[in-house]
Motif scaffolding. Structure first.
Motif, mmCIF file in Angstrom:
data_model
loop_
_atom_site.group_PDB
_atom_site.id
_atom_site.type_symbol
_atom_site.label_atom_id
_atom_site.label_comp_id
_atom_site.label_asym_id
_atom_site.label_seq_id
_atom_site.Cartn_x
_atom_site.Cartn_y
_atom_site.Cartn_z
ATOM 1 N N LYS A 224 14.957 25.380 4.984
ATOM 2 C CA LYS A 224 15.073 24.840 3.629
ATOM 3 C C LYS A 224 14.844 25.887 2.531
ATOM 4 O O LYS A 224 15.238 25.691 1.399
ATOM 5 N N TRP A 225 14.232 27.003 2.871
ATOM 6 C CA TRP A 225 13.998 28.057 1.883
ATOM 7 C C TRP A 225 15.119 29.108 1.874
ATOM 8 O O TRP A 225 15.118 30.010 1.041
ATOM 9 N N ASN A 226 15.992 29.024 2.873
ATOM 10 C CA ASN A 226 17.082 29.988 3.011
ATOM 11 C C ASN A 226 16.537 31.421 3.051
ATOM 12 O O ASN A 226 17.000 32.317 2.350
ATOM 13 N N PHE A 227 15.550 31.592 3.877
ATOM 14 C CA PHE A 227 14.812 32.843 3.962
ATOM 15 C C PHE A 227 14.444 33.089 5.419
ATOM 16 O O PHE A 227 14.117 32.153 6.152
ATOM 17 N N SER A 228 14.506 34.332 5.839
ATOM 18 C CA SER A 228 14.064 34.641 7.202
ATOM 19 C C SER A 228 13.015 35.744 7.155
ATOM 20 O O SER A 228 12.980 36.556 6.229
ATOM 21 N N PHE A 229 12.178 35.743 8.167
ATOM 22 C CA PHE A 229 11.120 36.747 8.252
ATOM 23 C C PHE A 229 10.894 37.046 9.726
ATOM 24 O O PHE A 229 10.717 36.137 10.541
ATOM 25 N N ASP A 230 10.913 38.337 10.065
ATOM 26 C CA ASP A 230 10.666 38.749 11.447
ATOM 27 C C ASP A 230 9.385 39.572 11.482
ATOM 28 O O ASP A 230 9.334 40.703 10.987
ATOM 29 N N TYR A 231 8.357 38.987 12.049
ATOM 30 C CA TYR A 231 7.032 39.613 12.098
ATOM 31 C C TYR A 231 7.064 40.927 12.884
ATOM 32 O O TYR A 231 6.370 41.875 12.545
ATOM 33 N N PHE A 232 7.874 40.986 13.925
ATOM 34 C CA PHE A 232 8.009 42.197 14.735
ATOM 35 C C PHE A 232 8.448 43.374 13.862
ATOM 36 O O PHE A 232 7.825 44.434 13.854
ATOM 37 N N TYR A 233 9.541 43.193 13.113
ATOM 38 C CA TYR A 233 10.060 44.288 12.288
ATOM 39 C C TYR A 233 9.127 44.608 11.120
ATOM 40 O O TYR A 233 8.962 45.768 10.752
ATOM 41 N N ALA A 234 8.511 43.597 10.551
ATOM 42 C CA ALA A 234 7.557 43.834 9.459
ATOM 43 C C ALA A 234 6.371 44.661 9.959
ATOM 44 O O ALA A 234 5.916 45.589 9.286
ATOM 45 N N SER A 235 5.887 44.348 11.149
ATOM 46 C CA SER A 235 4.766 45.098 11.715
ATOM 47 C C SER A 235 5.182 46.519 12.071
ATOM 48 O O SER A 235 4.431 47.471 11.840
ATOM 49 N N ALA A 236 6.367 46.658 12.648
ATOM 50 C CA ALA A 236 6.859 47.991 12.995
ATOM 51 C C ALA A 236 7.008 48.841 11.741
ATOM 52 O O ALA A 236 6.618 50.017 11.726
ATOM 53 N N LEU A 237 7.527 48.267 10.665
ATOM 54 C CA LEU A 237 7.685 49.005 9.412
ATOM 55 C C LEU A 237 6.341 49.314 8.760
ATOM 56 O O LEU A 237 6.195 50.334 8.082
ATOM 57 N N SER A 238 5.350 48.457 8.978
ATOM 58 C CA SER A 238 4.039 48.697 8.367
ATOM 59 C C SER A 238 3.396 49.978 8.891
ATOM 60 O O SER A 238 2.550 50.565 8.228
ATOM 61 N N ARG A 239 3.820 50.417 10.056
ATOM 62 C CA ARG A 239 3.259 51.655 10.607
ATOM 63 C C ARG A 239 3.625 52.865 9.763
ATOM 64 O O ARG A 239 2.955 53.884 9.814
ATOM 65 N N VAL A 240 4.661 52.747 8.946
ATOM 66 C CA VAL A 240 5.035 53.836 8.049
ATOM 67 C C VAL A 240 3.877 54.161 7.108
ATOM 68 O O VAL A 240 3.675 55.313 6.730
ATOM 69 N N LEU A 241 3.098 53.152 6.740
ATOM 70 C CA LEU A 241 1.963 53.369 5.844
ATOM 71 C C LEU A 241 0.921 54.299 6.444
ATOM 72 O O LEU A 241 0.088 54.840 5.727
ATOM 73 N N TYR A 242 0.955 54.476 7.753
ATOM 74 C CA TYR A 242 -0.058 55.288 8.421
ATOM 75 C C TYR A 242 0.456 56.660 8.824
ATOM 76 O O TYR A 242 -0.183 57.366 9.588
ATOM 77 N N ILE A 243 1.605 57.067 8.291
ATOM 78 C CA ILE A 243 2.124 58.408 8.559
ATOM 79 C C ILE A 243 1.220 59.412 7.846
ATOM 80 O O ILE A 243 0.931 59.253 6.660
ATOM 81 N N PRO A 244 0.763 60.430 8.566
ATOM 82 C CA PRO A 244 -0.081 61.435 7.902
ATOM 83 C C PRO A 244 0.621 62.017 6.680
ATOM 84 O O PRO A 244 1.801 62.328 6.724
ATOM 85 N N GLY A 245 -0.115 62.125 5.589
ATOM 86 C CA GLY A 245 0.431 62.679 4.366
ATOM 87 C C GLY A 245 1.064 61.657 3.444
ATOM 88 O O GLY A 245 1.483 61.984 2.345
ATOM 89 N N PHE A 246 1.162 60.395 3.896
ATOM 90 C CA PHE A 246 1.720 59.344 3.052
ATOM 91 C C PHE A 246 0.884 59.272 1.776
ATOM 92 O O PHE A 246 -0.329 59.427 1.830
ATOM 93 N N PRO A 247 1.492 59.058 0.618
ATOM 94 C CA PRO A 247 0.781 59.185 -0.652
ATOM 95 C C PRO A 247 -0.529 58.405 -0.772
ATOM 96 O O PRO A 247 -1.477 58.888 -1.376
ATOM 97 N N HIS A 248 -0.635 57.212 -0.199
ATOM 98 C CA HIS A 248 -1.859 56.433 -0.374
ATOM 99 C C HIS A 248 -3.078 57.100 0.278
ATOM 100 O O HIS A 248 -4.213 56.780 -0.064
ATOM 101 N N MET A 249 -2.867 58.044 1.153
ATOM 102 C CA MET A 249 -3.971 58.712 1.822
ATOM 103 C C MET A 249 -4.753 59.623 0.875
ATOM 104 O O MET A 249 -5.891 59.980 1.145
ATOM 105 N N PHE A 250 -4.165 60.003 -0.217
ATOM 106 C CA PHE A 250 -4.810 60.937 -1.128
ATOM 107 C C PHE A 250 -5.524 60.243 -2.282
ATOM 108 O O PHE A 250 -6.068 60.889 -3.144
ATOM 109 N N CYS A 251 -5.501 58.912 -2.285
ATOM 110 C CA CYS A 251 -6.170 58.165 -3.363
ATOM 111 C C CYS A 251 -7.668 58.150 -3.172
ATOM 112 O O CYS A 251 -8.177 58.233 -2.137
#
Length: 196
Positions: free
Chosen positions: A169-196
């Motif tokens: 009814k929301w015409n929306f899809s969400f795949d937890y697998f891909y969202a979790s896999a993409l979230s690992r990008v946040l933990y790449i060494p040198g990613f900008p948030h690491m320097f805050c």
């Protein structure tokens, strides 16, 4: 100076400073790896028992460090953490030899070893030199997040847990697998948030 020496001694597992009290982290890790490769997970606890008992008991010093103000960690944080480890070490593993050959013991020792080798090298460098390299900071705070996400990914994909498929009814899809896999990008060494 004391904290610098303490952290390096704990890291290297030397017998200085606290005598046999600190036959510790690296030694436990090395003994575990050798036992695992040579005789399998059933032999790990027997190979590291004495070192593990000393290592985890030595952590009582961290409660004292917190109480007297040598470190910024509050006692309310340090006490439950150390108490939990002492409970597992003495209240479960030492008290119930039937647990010694279970594969979860090896998993526990691997987790503790990785965590503590990274942790004490982090604090050793910080106390000795007043800073820590960004890669070690990354290891200190990201290692297990990445590892646990990686371990869970196949189960996420197979179960479709927390996923939303179309049509709905929301015409929306969400795949937890891909969202979790993409979230690992946040933990790449040198990613900008690491320097805050």
């Amino acid at each position: 100076m004391y904290l610098s020496v303490y952290n390096w001694v704990v890291f290297f597992g030397c017998w200085q400073l606290h005598g046999l009290f600190n036959i510790l982290r690296v030694q436990v890790s090395w003994s575990m790896i050798l036992a695992l490769l040579k005789n399998g997970h059933e032999a790990v606890y027997a190979a590291i028992e004495q070192h593990l008992l000393f290592a985890q008991t030595a952590a009582i010093m961290e409660i004292l460090h917190s109480i007297i103000g040598l470190v910024r960690s509050p006692v309310s944080y340090t006490l439950p953490q150390i108490a939990g480890r002492l409970f597992m070490t003495w209240g479960i593993l030492w008290s119930f030899p039937e647990t010694h050959t279970h594969i979860l013991v090896t998993s526990l020792i691997i987790s503790w070893s990785i965590t503590e080798v990274v942790r004490y090298s982090f604090f050793g460098i910080k106390e000795s030199f007043g800073f820590t390299p960004s890669w070690l900071l990354w290891l200190r705070y990201s290692t297990f997040m990445i590892g646990l996400i990686y371990v869970a990914l196949p189960h996420m994909k197979a179960s479709w847990k927390y996923c939303l498929a179309m049509p709905n009814k929301w015409n929306f899809s969400f795949d937890y697998f891909y969202a979790s896999a993409l979230s690992r990008v946040l933990y790449i060494p040198g990613f900008p948030h690491m320097f805050c």
